[in-house]
Design an enzyme around this catalytic site. Structure first.
Site, PDB file in Angstrom:
ATOM      1  N   HIS A   1      43.107  33.575  46.570  1.00 48.86           N
ATOM      2  CA  HIS A   1      44.362  33.995  47.482  1.00 48.86           C
ATOM      3  C   HIS A   1      43.782  35.034  48.625  1.00 48.86           C
ATOM      4  O   HIS A   1      44.697  35.293  49.551  1.00 48.86           O
ATOM      5  CB  HIS A   1      45.161  34.975  46.502  1.00 48.86           C
ATOM      6  CG  HIS A   1      44.591  36.265  46.151  1.00 48.86           C
ATOM      7  ND1 HIS A   1      44.431  36.643  44.872  1.00 48.86           N
ATOM      8  CD2 HIS A   1      44.583  37.539  46.870  1.00 48.86           C
ATOM      9  CE1 HIS A   1      43.947  37.902  44.716  1.00 48.86           C
ATOM     10  NE2 HIS A   1      44.175  38.488  46.077  1.00 48.86           N
TER      11      HIS A   1
ATOM     12  N   ASP B   1      42.573  31.031  40.485  1.00 44.14           N
ATOM     13  CA  ASP B   1      42.366  31.988  41.736  1.00 44.14           C
ATOM     14  C   ASP B   1      40.990  32.543  41.872  1.00 44.14           C
ATOM     15  O   ASP B   1      40.512  33.248  41.690  1.00 44.14           O
ATOM     16  CB  ASP B   1      43.134  33.248  41.545  1.00 44.14           C
ATOM     17  CG  ASP B   1      43.288  34.145  42.679  1.00 44.14           C
ATOM     18  OD1 ASP B   1      42.733  33.709  43.845  1.00 44.14           O
ATOM     19  OD2 ASP B   1      43.590  35.223  42.716  1.00 44.14           O
TER      20      ASP B   1
ATOM     21  N   SER C   1      40.548  42.656  45.645  1.00 43.37           N
ATOM     22  CA  SER C   1      40.674  41.268  45.212  1.00 43.37           C
ATOM     23  C   SER C   1      39.246  40.421  45.569  1.00 43.37           C
ATOM     24  O   SER C   1      38.612  40.893  46.568  1.00 43.37           O
ATOM     25  CB  SER C   1      41.812  40.662  46.055  1.00 43.37           C
ATOM     26  OG  SER C   1      43.177  40.931  45.587  1.00 43.37           O
TER      27      SER C   1
END
Ligand code: NAG
Ligand code: NAG
Length: 257
Positions: free
Chosen positions: A67, A111, A207
């Protein structure tokens, strides 16, 4: 109902990218010790801004979250915990993104994204690799940590110094139950740690960074509940790397991707 939930997830996706970050750095952590976590990478865009975390698994491969892709990462910075002290000549490596078609969005999983360095990283006392787990990961992991340079306020600056925090591993059934209680079915191939039953966890901007347990990178920071980093609430979600070893091997064996 589903629409609202999707809305939440999209929101957490955006905030993970730091576009709307309200939280702060790694929650209740401390500065990473200089000589540890030497595999950490700051994934950056062409303006040289930190977008996401990542980690070096071979001389020419950094793992991050899929992402992070829409933010257009073009390089990684290796060999410094302090993003104020980046020597472009020796620390910045341009990358090619190895996208896997199986990623659609965070709510459907997969992801994970690999970044192939256009030239090999020079391993040194400042730059080292992290080990990957075995294919059949243990159900229970101990001594886990997560690290990152997440933002400190909405539209704010990144934290310059890498932060790290110990996070407890969370049983997958408990984790699924907690997410189900807010109407979210977790995707396959995830690991849960922190954010729940503890005041510690990751936050927006972290992230792509690794969940490190017993010296192995077992997870990739994926998402949390909405943008709430006021822990404890609902467990933090990581991509389970042990489920993507073949994919990693395939990319590793290619010159490019
Ligand atoms: C995520 O992707 C899946 C699979 O393509 C799709 O069914 C789902 O609607 C998507 N969710 C969002 C929030 O876009
Ligand atoms: C993407 O990942 C899946 C699952 O690991 C794998 O089966 C597939 O071949 C990969 N696709 C590409 C284009 O690399």
């Amino acid at each position: 109902m589903m629409h609202t939930l999707h809305g939440f997830l999209i929101f957490s996706l955006l905030t993970c990218l730091g576009l709307n970050a309200l939280g702060s750095e790694i929650i209740n952590g401390k500065n990473a010790i200089d000589k540890r976590m030497l595999y950490m990478a700051s994934v950056q865009n062409k303006e040289g801004k930190h977008i996401c975390g990542g980690f070096l698994i071979s001389e020419d491969l950094v793992v991050t979250a899929a992402h992070c892709d829409p933010s257009n990462p073009t390089s990684v910075v290796l060999g410094t915990h302090n993003l104020k002290k980046v020597d472009d000549k020796t620390m910045r490596y341009t990358v090619k993104r190895c996208k896997n078609q199986s990623y659609k969005n965070v709510s459907s999983g997969n992801d994970i994204m690999l970044l192939k360095l256009t030239k090999k990283a020079r391993l040194s006392k400042r730059v080292q690799l992290i080990k990957l787990p075995k294919p059949n990961n243990k159900k229970v992991l101990r001594k886990c940590q997560v690290a990152g340079w997440g933002h400190t306020s909405t539209g704010g600056e990144n934290v310059d110094a890498l932060r790290v925090v110990d996070v407890p591993f969370i049983n997958l059934d408990i984790c699924k139950r907690e997410w189900k209680s807010i109407g979210v079915a977790l995707p396959d191939n995830v690991i849960c740690a922190g954010g729940y039953d503890t005041t510690k966890g990751f936050c927006q901007g972290d992230s792509g960074g690794p969940l490190v347990c017993n010296g192995e990178a077992v997870g990739v920071v994926s998402f949390n509940m909405r943008r709430n980093c006021d822990y404890p609430n609902i467990p933090n979600i990581y991509t389970d790397i042990s489920k993507y070893l073949q994919l990693i091997k395939d990319v590793r064996n290619k010159k490019t991707c």
